[in-house]
Every structure is written in structure tokens, then in C-alpha cells.
Scaffold this active site. Structure first.
Site, PDB file in Angstrom:
ATOM      1  N   HIS A 271      59.949  59.534  72.939  1.00 43.61           N
ATOM      2  CA  HIS A 271      60.089  59.861  71.507  1.00 43.61           C
ATOM      3  C   HIS A 271      61.123  60.955  71.270  1.00 43.61           C
ATOM      4  CE1 HIS A 271      56.920  62.261  73.386  1.00 43.61           C
ATOM      5  NE2 HIS A 271      57.438  63.257  72.678  1.00 43.61           N
TER       6      HIS A 271
ATOM      7  N   GLU B  90      58.563  61.056  77.824  1.00 42.16           N
ATOM      8  CA  GLU B  90      58.756  61.620  76.472  1.00 42.16           C
ATOM      9  C   GLU B  90      59.823  60.853  75.694  1.00 42.16           C
ATOM     10  OE1 GLU B  90      56.644  63.955  75.694  1.00 42.16           O
ATOM     11  OE2 GLU B  90      56.511  65.526  77.217  1.00 42.16           O
TER      12      GLU B  90
ATOM     13  N   CYS C 165      38.201  65.881  63.525  1.00 45.86           N
ATOM     14  CA  CYS C 165      38.636  67.286  63.492  1.00 45.86           C
ATOM     15  C   CYS C 165      40.106  67.433  63.088  1.00 45.86           C
ATOM     16  CB  CYS C 165      38.410  67.938  64.851  1.00 45.86           C
ATOM     17  SG  CYS C 165      36.664  68.034  65.308  1.00 45.86           S
TER      18      CYS C 165
ATOM     19  N   GLY D 286      49.758  58.054  74.077  1.00 47.61           N
ATOM     20  CA  GLY D 286      48.592  58.848  73.694  1.00 47.61           C
ATOM     21  C   GLY D 286      49.062  60.127  73.026  1.00 47.61           C
ATOM     22  N   CYS D 287      48.118  61.007  72.699  1.00 51.31           N
ATOM     23  CA  CYS D 287      48.474  62.266  72.040  1.00 51.31           C
ATOM     24  C   CYS D 287      48.902  63.288  73.087  1.00 51.31           C
ATOM     25  CB  CYS D 287      47.284  62.778  71.223  1.00 51.31           C
ATOM     26  SG  CYS D 287      45.845  63.168  72.236  1.00 51.31           S
ATOM     27  N   MET D 288      49.218  64.495  72.637  1.00 49.63           N
ATOM     28  CA  MET D 288      49.580  65.556  73.582  1.00 49.63           C
ATOM     29  C   MET D 288      48.378  65.903  74.469  1.00 49.63           C
ATOM     30  SD  MET D 288      52.266  68.047  71.730  1.00 49.63           S
ATOM     31  CE  MET D 288      52.472  68.965  73.244  1.00 49.63           C
ATOM     32  N   TYR D 289      48.649  66.225  75.717  1.00 48.54           N
ATOM     33  CA  TYR D 289      47.660  66.602  76.740  1.00 48.54           C
ATOM     34  C   TYR D 289      46.787  65.425  77.192  1.00 48.54           C
ATOM     35  CZ  TYR D 289      48.897  70.921  74.398  1.00 48.54           C
ATOM     36  OH  TYR D 289      49.588  71.933  73.803  1.00 48.54           O
TER      37      TYR D 289
HETATM   38  P1  ADP Z   1      50.848  64.693  78.288  1.00 49.26           P
HETATM   39  O1  ADP Z   1      52.066  64.235  79.069  1.00 49.26           O
HETATM   40  O2  ADP Z   1      50.063  63.543  77.713  1.00 49.26           O
HETATM   41  O3  ADP Z   1      51.152  65.761  77.250  1.00 49.26           O
HETATM   42  P2  ADP Z   1      50.140  65.978  80.751  1.00 49.26           P
HETATM   43  O4  ADP Z   1      50.126  64.892  81.799  1.00 49.26           O
HETATM   44  O5  ADP Z   1      51.375  66.843  80.688  1.00 49.26           O
HETATM   45  O6  ADP Z   1      49.824  65.356  79.329  1.00 49.26           O
HETATM   46  O7  ADP Z   1      48.929  66.989  80.970  1.00 49.26           O
HETATM   47  C1  ADP Z   1      47.601  66.550  81.062  1.00 49.26           C
HETATM   48  C2  ADP Z   1      46.779  67.762  81.489  1.00 49.26           C
HETATM   49  O8  ADP Z   1      46.722  68.704  80.410  1.00 49.26           O
HETATM   50  C3  ADP Z   1      45.328  67.509  81.813  1.00 49.26           C
HETATM   51  O9  ADP Z   1      45.131  67.026  83.124  1.00 49.26           O
HETATM   52  C4  ADP Z   1      44.709  68.894  81.644  1.00 49.26           C
HETATM   53  O10 ADP Z   1      44.861  69.649  82.840  1.00 49.26           O
HETATM   54  C5  ADP Z   1      45.611  69.571  80.601  1.00 49.26           C
HETATM   55  N1  ADP Z   1      44.994  69.770  79.275  1.00 49.26           N
HETATM   56  C6  ADP Z   1      45.232  70.841  78.476  1.00 49.26           C
HETATM   57  N2  ADP Z   1      44.581  70.709  77.302  1.00 49.26           N
HETATM   58  C7  ADP Z   1      43.903  69.541  77.342  1.00 49.26           C
HETATM   59  C8  ADP Z   1      43.047  68.831  76.417  1.00 49.26           C
HETATM   60  N3  ADP Z   1      42.748  69.327  75.214  1.00 49.26           N
HETATM   61  N4  ADP Z   1      42.536  67.638  76.796  1.00 49.26           N
HETATM   62  C9  ADP Z   1      42.821  67.126  78.023  1.00 49.26           C
HETATM   63  N5  ADP Z   1      43.615  67.739  78.928  1.00 49.26           N
HETATM   64  C10 ADP Z   1      44.156  68.933  78.613  1.00 49.26           C
HETATM   65 ZN    ZN Z   2      36.883  66.748  67.290  1.00 44.05          ZN
END
Ligand code: ADP
Ligand code: ZN
Length: 193
Positions: free
Chosen positions: A90, A88, A188, A15-18
């Protein structure tokens, strides 16, 4: 006589970041701990956002992990381990072919291999290793974040420089957090140019 099933498999969390990839990886590994299976979690050395000897989610969940630079180090430290997790993916320095072949070998040898990582780079183009792993895995979970602009489900990681989209010729890998990346939906997302 039927051969006993070794139980090896590949699970991709992308998935994408966050989008919660690391949170999901940590959730699954906590269950592995409860099941008292042998496990090891690896995290690329490049990802120094939080702590090099832990995987850490943006929401603060953490588990101990072994920092590695290459998939060779993962192989070297995974002998007789039932569950191998790589966060991570990638960020690993190896070519996609080498990463994919290593994950296949680990699973062929009977390990459950959990791989978490970005499916797309900041240009919204696939990360090749993740594309292959998604095709070859027994299980794929594609998670979404929330678009910071409109609140819809986000699937893209927008890299920003002074509030503007990073140019298309910038390095593919730049480690950063909320100051550098935003989760955005298809509408967006502003393409790099
Ligand atoms: P990833 O590993 O996919 O980058 P993480 O597991 O580190 O994601 O973090 C997920 C958490 O990030 C969510 O539970 C939430 O608390 C936080 N978060 C910050 N910004 C966002 C966003 N735009 N959408 C969803 N969650 C977000
Ligand atoms: Zn949007």
C-alpha cells in the site's frame, strides 16, 4: 501435448497493523530460502520505520530487502526470479491499476508473487490495490491483531493524534508505530470524522 505448468501465482497476506503480515511474509520467504529457490524481497522506500534495506516485523524478525519506490523497479529487478515478495504494498507510489497489472504480469510469467499489506486504511476503507489483488490472487490470508482496548480480534488500524481519532481528511499514508496506530476491533474502532 499438454503445456508444462509455469507455476505462477499471487499470494496476498493482508490485515490491520500488528496483525503479523511481515512476520508471515518472512516465514514464507525463509521456506523459499530452504527450498533454494531464487527470490527477491522488496520494501517501499517510504517505510523507514526500521531499516530501508530490510523488511522488519514489529516483533524484530528481519530479512534483507531491496528498497523501491515504484512497481516498475520491482519489475526491473525480477527477471528470472522464482519468488518475488513485496511488503507494505500500500506504500508504493503507483496507481492501483499499475500495481495490479504488474503483479499479474509477474505471475503470468511464472513467478510466485507474495504481496503483504494493509487491506484497510485508518478510515476503515479498503486500499484499492489490495482489494483487487485479494480478488485475483490464488491465495489470500487475512490476519488479525489483538484489540488493545478489549482483547478481541482486531481488524482495523486506529490512527490517533494526541489520543483522539485522526480526522477523516488527514493524509491516507502516514508512517508510524505504536505511538500513532492502535489495532482495534470493529466495536472499539472510533471512526474518523
Ligand atoms: P504487521 O506487518 O501486520 O504490521 P508485524 O509482523 O510487523 O505486523 O508484527 C506482528 C507482531 O506485532 C506480533 O507478533 C506482536 O509481537 C506485535 N504486536 C504489537 N501489538 C500487537 C497487537 N495489538 N496485536 C497483535 N500483535 C501485536
Ligand atoms: Zn475491541
Amino acid at each position: 501435448m499438454t503445456r508444462p505448468c509455469a507455476g505462477g501465482r499471487i499470494e496476498v497476506i493482508c490485515g490491520c497493523m500488528y496483525s503479523g503480515k511481515t512476520e508471515e511474509l518472512i516465514r514464507r520467504m525463509r521456506q523459499v530460502q530452504i527450498a533454494r529457490q531464487s527470490f527477491r524481497i522488496f520494501t517501499p522506500r517510504l517505510d523507514t520505520r526500521y531499516s530501508s534495506s530490510h523488511v522488519a516485523s514489529h516483533s524484530g524478525a528481519r530479512l534483507e530487502a531491496v528498497p523501491v519506490s515504484s512497481i516498475r523497479e520491482v519489475i526491473a529487478e525480477s527477471e528470472d526470479i522464482q519468488v518475488i515478495a513485496i511488503d507494505e504494498v500500500h506504500f508504493l507510489e503507483d496507481s492501483p491499476e499499475v500495481i495490479v497489472a504488474a503483479c499479474q504480469t509477474l505471475a503470468d510469467n511464472g513467478s510466485r508473487v507474495l504481496v503483504a499489506g494493509l487491506d484497510q486504511n485508518y478510515r476503515a476503507a479498503p486500499f484499492p490495490a489490495m482489494s483487487y489483488l485479494m480478488a485475483l490472487a490464488e491465495q489470500v490470508d487475512k490476519l488479525y491483531a489483538i484489540c488493545v482496548r478489549c482483547g478481541a480480534y482486531a481488524t482495523r488500524s486506529q490512527r490517533l493524534i494526541d489520543g483522539h481519532p485522526a480526522p477523516a481528511d488527514a493524509p491516507t499514508i502516514v508512517v508510524g508505530g505504536l505511538d500513532l496506530y492502535e489495532a482495534r476491533c470493529r466495536t472499539c474502532y472510533e471512526p474518523a470524522c
